[in-house]
Design an enzyme around this catalytic site. Sequence first.
Site, mmCIF file in Angstrom:
data_model
loop_
_atom_site.group_PDB
_atom_site.id
_atom_site.type_symbol
_atom_site.label_atom_id
_atom_site.label_comp_id
_atom_site.label_asym_id
_atom_site.label_seq_id
_atom_site.Cartn_x
_atom_site.Cartn_y
_atom_site.Cartn_z
ATOM 1 N N LYS A 1 0.850 -1.184 0.000
ATOM 2 C CA LYS A 1 0.000 0.000 0.000
ATOM 3 C C LYS A 1 0.890 1.239 0.000
ATOM 4 C CE LYS A 1 -3.710 0.206 2.464
ATOM 5 N NZ LYS A 1 -4.641 0.227 3.620
ATOM 6 N N ASP B 1 -12.479 2.660 11.931
ATOM 7 C CA ASP B 1 -13.106 2.586 10.603
ATOM 8 C C ASP B 1 -13.574 1.166 10.314
ATOM 9 O OD1 ASP B 1 -14.070 3.632 8.256
ATOM 10 O OD2 ASP B 1 -12.174 3.451 7.171
#
Length: 500
Positions: free
Chosen positions: A84, A178
């Site tokens: 990422k 989240d």
Amino acid sequence: MRVCTQCGRTTDATGDCPSCHGSLITMTRLEVDGNAALAAQPEEELIAGTKVGDYEIEKLIGSGGMGNVYGAVHPLIGKRAAIKVLNARFCADHEAVRRFVREAQAVNKIGHANIVDIFSMGDLPDNRAYLVMEWLHGETLMDRLERAPLPVEHTVAILISLTRALEAAHAAGVVHRDLKPENVFLVPEDESFRVKLLDFGIAKLETRRAPTRKTATGMTVGTPLYMSPEQAKGIAIDGKSDVYSLGVLAYAMVCRTTPFEDEASPVEVLHAHISKTPKPPHKHVKDVPPALDNLILQMLEKLPEDRPAMPEIRRRLKALDGGGFETFTGETRWPITPMSGTPKLPAKRARWPIAVGIAAVVIGSGVFMIVRAKTAEEAKPVVVAPKVEPPPAPPAAPAKGTLELVVEPSTATVLVDGEPVVLAKGRAKLELPVGDHAIATNATGYRATEQSVAVTSETVTPVAIKLAKQQRNGGARPRPRPTKDVDAVVDPFDKKKKPR
């Protein structure tokens, strides 16, 4: 200006680096907290063959508001990984990156089976930070929910795994912030699955980098449909915020919709999290077990202190169906059952950007300001001014009932749901939430007991507990032989002959 991803030299050339033939990335100037910095253009992608640490990029496999995710492989040993790469606007603040690194380190020290493994990180020559993570094959929980409804036993199994992962993270001082179906990954293994929780620490990083304004009362980030009331208000949060978001996730798994899916805008969703009471899951799905229905609603309590802790949630999940889920472990797996013939329900994804920074939430004046994540089509803050309406009615208090205890002996120690109860002459009266409660009783010289009692709404549930005395020598005490004169002195050496 372009920068080589291998040697770091700058050049105006096109194609490969003229010095080492490495890949070139276009740079742009930007300002971060008043300081000038160089960073890669947000749309710049790494091409196949680009060297990132010990790995080589193969292809782009995903992208979002925070950055891109690439499939990569180690050129020598063939180990696959997912890399990422964060967008430049998040990497320019080195303190924010350091905070993110500390969170990633804290989670990986645990090495929990239900948390995605992050085994390397670093910076590209253009200062973009990257993470090297384990390569996962499978599908997200969102993909699974869109395909078909989940059986209750699968829902419970996934939730048990997530409570273990979150409890481990909270012990390391990390709050996920989240939770949503897209961040839960299901990895197939033979005839079973393993649950993996993704994206720890990203939300805190984005909170740090979101633009601020003088009128801001707080700053938060997350997905509106799954945010806790504390996140919606922009105030400090702790692990109980994850409890609420896990409750929303459980609601979505059972009902295939979220509690406030029908609200018209992100602002109204946040307002609903703060002030509206969600519809019970059994109003959407008739065959929801009452114990699961009640647990989800308690996880969705507005006040953090009214929500159950992760160990309590896991205990109650395991207790469903008479303990039928006790075999599930931290690496929860379950047999795959065919879903053919199950009708597909219309899938509902979040209709708003994944990350939404709240610059101000002023409920009384009806003014809400949202700073949205920059996309290719829009980058300006969006100001939403909903209609001024009367203040909403306060949320209904959770239903409660009365538990009346009568205990013998009166000196016994009584625990209700693990909390000690003070007895007055062997009696006590407690106001408890509706539902099942565990009662444990013990006293010196008596047999300890444990039982579960159901408390119903606005009624008195009497419970009489009488402990049995412990038997000595493993059985009843032998009765003495009767004699004619109970006061007489018996000579133990006087052996009388028995008649033949």
